[in-house]
Design an enzyme around this catalytic site. Sequence first.
Site, short mmCIF file in Angstrom:
data_model
loop_
_atom_site.label_atom_id
_atom_site.label_comp_id
_atom_site.label_asym_id
_atom_site.label_seq_id
_atom_site.Cartn_x
_atom_site.Cartn_y
_atom_site.Cartn_z
N ARG A 37 1.09 -1.22 -0.06
CA ARG A 37 0.08 0.71 -0.07
C ARG A 37 1.30 1.42 -0.23
O ARG A 37 1.36 1.50 1.66
CB ARG A 37 -1.36 -0.01 1.62
CG ARG A 37 -2.06 -1.17 1.26
CD ARG A 37 -2.62 -1.23 2.03
NE ARG A 37 -2.76 -2.33 3.51
CZ ARG A 37 -2.66 -1.98 4.57
NH1 ARG A 37 -3.61 -2.71 4.55
NH2 ARG A 37 -2.76 -3.20 5.36
N TYR A 155 -2.18 -22.46 7.74
CA TYR A 155 -1.81 -20.67 8.43
C TYR A 155 -0.73 -21.49 9.06
O TYR A 155 0.87 -21.12 9.10
CB TYR A 155 -2.62 -20.25 9.35
CG TYR A 155 -2.13 -19.10 9.65
CD1 TYR A 155 -1.07 -18.37 8.96
CD2 TYR A 155 -1.66 -19.53 11.17
CE1 TYR A 155 -0.55 -17.31 10.07
CE2 TYR A 155 -0.86 -18.36 11.88
CZ TYR A 155 -0.29 -17.16 11.13
OH TYR A 155 0.22 -15.72 11.67
N PHE A 192 -5.02 -8.54 11.00
CA PHE A 192 -4.45 -9.60 10.57
C PHE A 192 -6.08 -10.90 11.02
O PHE A 192 -6.30 -11.24 9.85
CB PHE A 192 -3.83 -10.73 12.30
CG PHE A 192 -3.41 -11.60 11.85
CD1 PHE A 192 -2.07 -12.20 10.92
CD2 PHE A 192 -4.40 -13.28 12.41
CE1 PHE A 192 -2.30 -13.76 11.09
CE2 PHE A 192 -4.07 -14.60 12.74
CZ PHE A 192 -3.48 -14.41 11.83
P1 NDP Z 1 -1.49 -6.90 9.72
O1 NDP Z 1 -2.46 -7.63 8.82
O2 NDP Z 1 -1.78 -5.98 9.81
O3 NDP Z 1 0.25 -6.72 9.03
C1 NDP Z 1 0.56 -7.74 7.90
C2 NDP Z 1 1.12 -6.72 7.10
O4 NDP Z 1 1.83 -7.66 5.97
C3 NDP Z 1 1.19 -5.67 6.29
O5 NDP Z 1 1.56 -4.42 6.54
C4 NDP Z 1 1.12 -6.15 4.80
O6 NDP Z 1 1.07 -4.74 3.61
C5 NDP Z 1 2.06 -7.00 4.69
N1 NDP Z 1 1.68 -7.86 3.57
C6 NDP Z 1 0.56 -8.40 3.68
N2 NDP Z 1 0.54 -9.91 2.64
C7 NDP Z 1 2.05 -9.49 1.55
C8 NDP Z 1 2.41 -9.39 0.54
N3 NDP Z 1 2.48 -9.61 -0.51
N4 NDP Z 1 3.52 -7.99 -0.05
C9 NDP Z 1 4.21 -7.72 0.48
N5 NDP Z 1 3.85 -7.14 1.77
C10 NDP Z 1 2.54 -7.76 2.30
O7 NDP Z 1 -1.06 -8.00 10.23
P2 NDP Z 1 0.23 -8.70 11.87
O8 NDP Z 1 0.91 -7.23 12.11
O9 NDP Z 1 -0.29 -8.94 12.85
O10 NDP Z 1 1.20 -9.41 10.84
C11 NDP Z 1 2.23 -8.64 11.31
C12 NDP Z 1 3.22 -10.48 10.67
O11 NDP Z 1 2.85 -11.69 12.34
C13 NDP Z 1 2.63 -11.92 10.31
O12 NDP Z 1 3.26 -12.59 10.00
C14 NDP Z 1 1.51 -12.37 11.11
O13 NDP Z 1 2.02 -13.87 10.13
C15 NDP Z 1 2.34 -13.05 12.40
N6 NDP Z 1 1.45 -12.75 13.59
C16 NDP Z 1 0.80 -12.33 13.74
C17 NDP Z 1 -0.48 -12.57 14.42
C18 NDP Z 1 -1.71 -11.72 15.25
O14 NDP Z 1 -2.73 -12.58 15.43
N7 NDP Z 1 -1.85 -10.83 14.60
C19 NDP Z 1 0.05 -13.66 15.71
C20 NDP Z 1 1.47 -14.01 15.20
C21 NDP Z 1 2.05 -13.51 14.49
P3 NDP Z 1 0.48 -4.81 3.09
O15 NDP Z 1 -0.92 -4.96 2.92
O16 NDP Z 1 0.52 -2.94 2.52
O17 NDP Z 1 1.47 -5.44 1.11
C1 8X3 Z 2 -1.11 -15.70 15.06
C2 8X3 Z 2 -1.37 -15.97 15.89
O1 8X3 Z 2 -2.80 -18.92 16.74
O2 8X3 Z 2 -4.08 -16.62 16.37
O3 8X3 Z 2 -0.01 -16.26 14.46
O4 8X3 Z 2 -2.83 -18.41 14.56
S1 8X3 Z 2 -2.74 -17.58 16.06
#
Ligand code: NDP
Ligand code: 8X3
Length: 254
Positions: A37, A155, A192
Amino acid sequence: MAQQKIALITGATSGIGRAAAQTLAQNGFDLIITGRRQERLAAIREELERDCKCRVLPLCFDVRQRTEVEQAIGSLPQDWRAIDVLVNNAGLAVGLEHLHEGQIDDWERMIDTNIKGVLYTTRCVAPLMVERGGGHIVNIGSIAGTQVYENGNVYCATKHAMHALSQGMRQDMLKHNIRVSEVRPGLLETEFSIVRFKGDTARASRTYDGLTPLYANDIAEAILFVVTRPAHVCINDIEITPTAQASSGLVFRQ
Ligand code: NDP
Ligand code: 8X3
């Protein structure tokens, strides 16, 4: 004056990546922020440059597109190529169904983003670190990288892959003085769940009903801690959950 350290954060437009960008900027890092974005990248750049007096370089690309990743990182100006820290954060969950009812397109998105995206990015950045004789890679895994929950199938598999890759990277980077750390959060409220439930915000918010989840800043602080240890210390793996979560499948809701 010593040059500021440079951190490249994937997925810096939201959630953990955005919070990590802010926290690292407040603590003396220059930043390469990435995501798809463009407008968000531009706004975050403006905000961080104004508030933190750091340099910020936005790179707009999709981590799933190998040539986009190679072109974006390959096009870095010389003074941005000295990347000290890579935060492999971009990632997502899409869908929550039993495997036999799952959407194959959702699986492809998760595998392409959470595994192949990390590989493409690391393959471009790690050689720059090897050339300079050091660096630090921080992978954002998940408690889903060591545990599995019903409907989490693909996932969880991608985050298990991240867990394996983190260990593999640490072995392969050992003689190059490159630290590899993994930070693995549990339930955390960002965009997320909105992404997972394809824009259904009501369903997304029910994920956090009756408990206080983690917030992006909680993980940003852990990332800052990991990357500011003395050079002889590598934090290999940190698992962080909300107090109300004992495991992937066991949460206590009031
Ligand atoms: P968000 O959805 O808030 O952020 C995800 C980020 O990833 C965005 O900045 C998005 O940017 C980017 N992204 C997604 N797909 C692409 C792509 N194809 N190319 C480039 N950038 C991409 O989620 P979180 O901050 O929660 O997630 C971040 C990480 O943390 C992930 O790896 C997730 O698996 C992990 N995680 C999250 C948890 C949760 O419960 N929230 C728990 C454990 C781990 P844009 O859309 O601008 O491309
Ligand atoms: C995201 C945490 O357990 O909700 O990685 O999938 S969970």
